[in-house]
Design a protein around this motif. Structure first.
Motif, PDB file in Angstrom:
ATOM      1  N   ASN A 165      35.061  -3.517  10.714  1.00  0.00           N
ATOM      2  CA  ASN A 165      35.741  -4.775  11.007  1.00  0.00           C
ATOM      3  C   ASN A 165      37.164  -4.438  11.451  1.00  0.00           C
ATOM      4  N   LYS A 166      37.364  -4.297  12.756  1.00  0.00           N
ATOM      5  CA  LYS A 166      38.676  -3.924  13.278  1.00  0.00           C
ATOM      6  C   LYS A 166      39.695  -5.044  13.090  1.00  0.00           C
ATOM      7  N   ASN A 167      39.234  -6.283  13.047  1.00  0.00           N
ATOM      8  CA  ASN A 167      40.142  -7.408  12.852  1.00  0.00           C
ATOM      9  C   ASN A 167      40.751  -7.425  11.461  1.00  0.00           C
ATOM     10  N   ALA A 168      40.143  -6.728  10.510  1.00  0.00           N
ATOM     11  CA  ALA A 168      40.669  -6.729   9.141  1.00  0.00           C
ATOM     12  C   ALA A 168      42.074  -6.143   9.106  1.00  0.00           C
ATOM     13  N   PHE A 169      42.296  -5.023   9.796  1.00  0.00           N
ATOM     14  CA  PHE A 169      43.620  -4.399   9.785  1.00  0.00           C
ATOM     15  C   PHE A 169      44.585  -5.124  10.711  1.00  0.00           C
ATOM     16  N   SER A 203      17.056  -3.050   9.166  1.00  0.00           N
ATOM     17  CA  SER A 203      17.901  -3.557  10.242  1.00  0.00           C
ATOM     18  C   SER A 203      19.292  -2.921  10.215  1.00  0.00           C
ATOM     19  N   ILE A 204      19.857  -2.790   9.030  1.00  0.00           N
ATOM     20  CA  ILE A 204      21.193  -2.197   8.911  1.00  0.00           C
ATOM     21  C   ILE A 204      21.167  -0.735   9.323  1.00  0.00           C
ATOM     22  N   LYS A 205      20.147  -0.002   8.906  1.00  0.00           N
ATOM     23  CA  LYS A 205      20.064   1.418   9.270  1.00  0.00           C
ATOM     24  C   LYS A 205      19.858   1.618  10.770  1.00  0.00           C
ATOM     25  N   SER A 206      19.417   0.574  11.468  1.00  0.00           N
ATOM     26  CA  SER A 206      19.314   0.655  12.930  1.00  0.00           C
ATOM     27  C   SER A 206      20.499  -0.052  13.604  1.00  0.00           C
ATOM     28  N   ASN A 207      21.638  -0.147  12.900  1.00  0.00           N
ATOM     29  CA  ASN A 207      22.909  -0.664  13.417  1.00  0.00           C
ATOM     30  C   ASN A 207      22.839  -2.099  13.912  1.00  0.00           C
ATOM     31  N   ARG A 208      22.148  -2.959  13.211  1.00  0.00           N
ATOM     32  CA  ARG A 208      22.031  -4.359  13.625  1.00  0.00           C
ATOM     33  C   ARG A 208      22.763  -5.280  12.649  1.00  0.00           C
ATOM     34  N   ILE A 209      23.998  -4.911  12.320  1.00  0.00           N
ATOM     35  CA  ILE A 209      24.824  -5.719  11.431  1.00  0.00           C
ATOM     36  C   ILE A 209      26.179  -5.966  12.089  1.00  0.00           C
ATOM     37  N   ASN A 210      26.729  -7.155  11.863  1.00  0.00           N
ATOM     38  CA  ASN A 210      28.040  -7.519  12.379  1.00  0.00           C
ATOM     39  C   ASN A 210      28.841  -8.138  11.233  1.00  0.00           C
ATOM     40  N   ILE A 211      29.966  -7.502  10.876  1.00  0.00           N
ATOM     41  CA  ILE A 211      30.780  -8.022   9.772  1.00  0.00           C
ATOM     42  C   ILE A 211      32.070  -8.663  10.256  1.00  0.00           C
ATOM     43  N   ASN A 212      32.253  -8.787  11.569  1.00  0.00           N
ATOM     44  CA  ASN A 212      33.427  -9.504  12.086  1.00  0.00           C
ATOM     45  C   ASN A 212      33.290 -10.975  11.714  1.00  0.00           C
ATOM     46  N   GLY A 213      34.325 -11.529  11.154  1.00  0.00           N
ATOM     47  CA  GLY A 213      34.303 -12.927  10.744  1.00  0.00           C
ATOM     48  C   GLY A 213      33.709 -13.153   9.367  1.00  0.00           C
ATOM     49  N   SER A 214      33.280 -12.100   8.697  1.00  0.00           N
ATOM     50  CA  SER A 214      32.743 -12.280   7.351  1.00  0.00           C
ATOM     51  C   SER A 214      33.865 -12.092   6.324  1.00  0.00           C
ATOM     52  N   TYR A 215      33.608 -12.547   5.113  1.00  0.00           N
ATOM     53  CA  TYR A 215      34.602 -12.449   4.056  1.00  0.00           C
ATOM     54  C   TYR A 215      33.904 -12.288   2.715  1.00  0.00           C
ATOM     55  N   VAL A 216      34.693 -11.982   1.689  1.00  0.00           N
ATOM     56  CA  VAL A 216      34.187 -11.771   0.337  1.00  0.00           C
ATOM     57  C   VAL A 216      34.740 -12.887  -0.543  1.00  0.00           C
ATOM     58  N   ALA A 217      33.861 -13.487  -1.353  1.00  0.00           N
ATOM     59  CA  ALA A 217      34.294 -14.583  -2.233  1.00  0.00           C
ATOM     60  C   ALA A 217      33.538 -14.513  -3.549  1.00  0.00           C
ATOM     61  N   PHE A 218      34.107 -15.162  -4.566  1.00  0.00           N
ATOM     62  CA  PHE A 218      33.455 -15.255  -5.861  1.00  0.00           C
ATOM     63  C   PHE A 218      32.589 -16.502  -5.895  1.00  0.00           C
ATOM     64  N   ILE A 219      31.329 -16.315  -6.280  1.00  0.00           N
ATOM     65  CA  ILE A 219      30.418 -17.419  -6.546  1.00  0.00           C
ATOM     66  C   ILE A 219      29.929 -17.189  -7.963  1.00  0.00           C
TER      67      ILE A 219
END
Length: 148
Positions: A8-12, A34-50
């Motif tokens: 996530n380059k936008n994080a920095f 899917s993740i091991k075949s590079n099919r993940i995008n974390i741009n725009g994602s965030y971490v929260a407490f539920i």
């Protein structure tokens, strides 16, 4: 850190990251593939407490095949020690701090997520960072030119 799958380059760019944590992630079998075949995008994602758990929200995992039955942007539980979770909660509750995913990578065939705790940057802070980066780059060019 192992093989980087997504970053996530936008994080920095948007946050001043103070602390970093490595955590596991709870996934389904098809999601791991899917993740091991590079099919993940974390741009725009965030971490929260539920409740009392840390969740990765809005990370998009594309299915490999059309018949894979999982929701691409569902909330996924992050796996950490209880002490680390309490420490992160205390930091996030401080005004202005947030948690964002920085990297997703493989470590000994396990999928790990690196999250960063930081404050959001203002527009003038972003400009200052760009100016400092340009100055360092220019100084490195000058040193290289003088040495040759």
């Amino acid at each position: 850190m192992g093989k980087t799958i997504a970053s996530n380059k936008n994080a920095f760019r948007n946050y001043q990251i103070d602390d970093k944590y490595e955590c596991g992630i709870s996934l389904l079998g098809n999601e791991v593939k899917s993740i091991k075949s590079n099919r993940i995008n974390i741009n725009g994602s965030y971490v929260a407490f539920i409740k009392s758990e840390l969740h990765l929200i809005n990370a998009h995992i594309s299915p490999i095949q059309n018949n894979d039955l999982f929701e691409p942007t569902r909330s996924r539980v992050l796996l950490l020690n209880k002490k680390e979770i309490l420490k992160i909660r205390q930091q996030i509750e401080t005004k202005g701090y947030t948690a964002v995913p920085i990297n997703v990578y493989l470590k000994n065939s396990l999928i790990k997520v690196e999250i960063g705790i930081g404050k959001g940057k203002k527009t003038y802070d972003k400009r200052q960072t760009i100016i400092e980066r340009d100055r360092k780059r220019q100084a490195a060019r000058e040193l290289k030119r003088r040495n040759t």
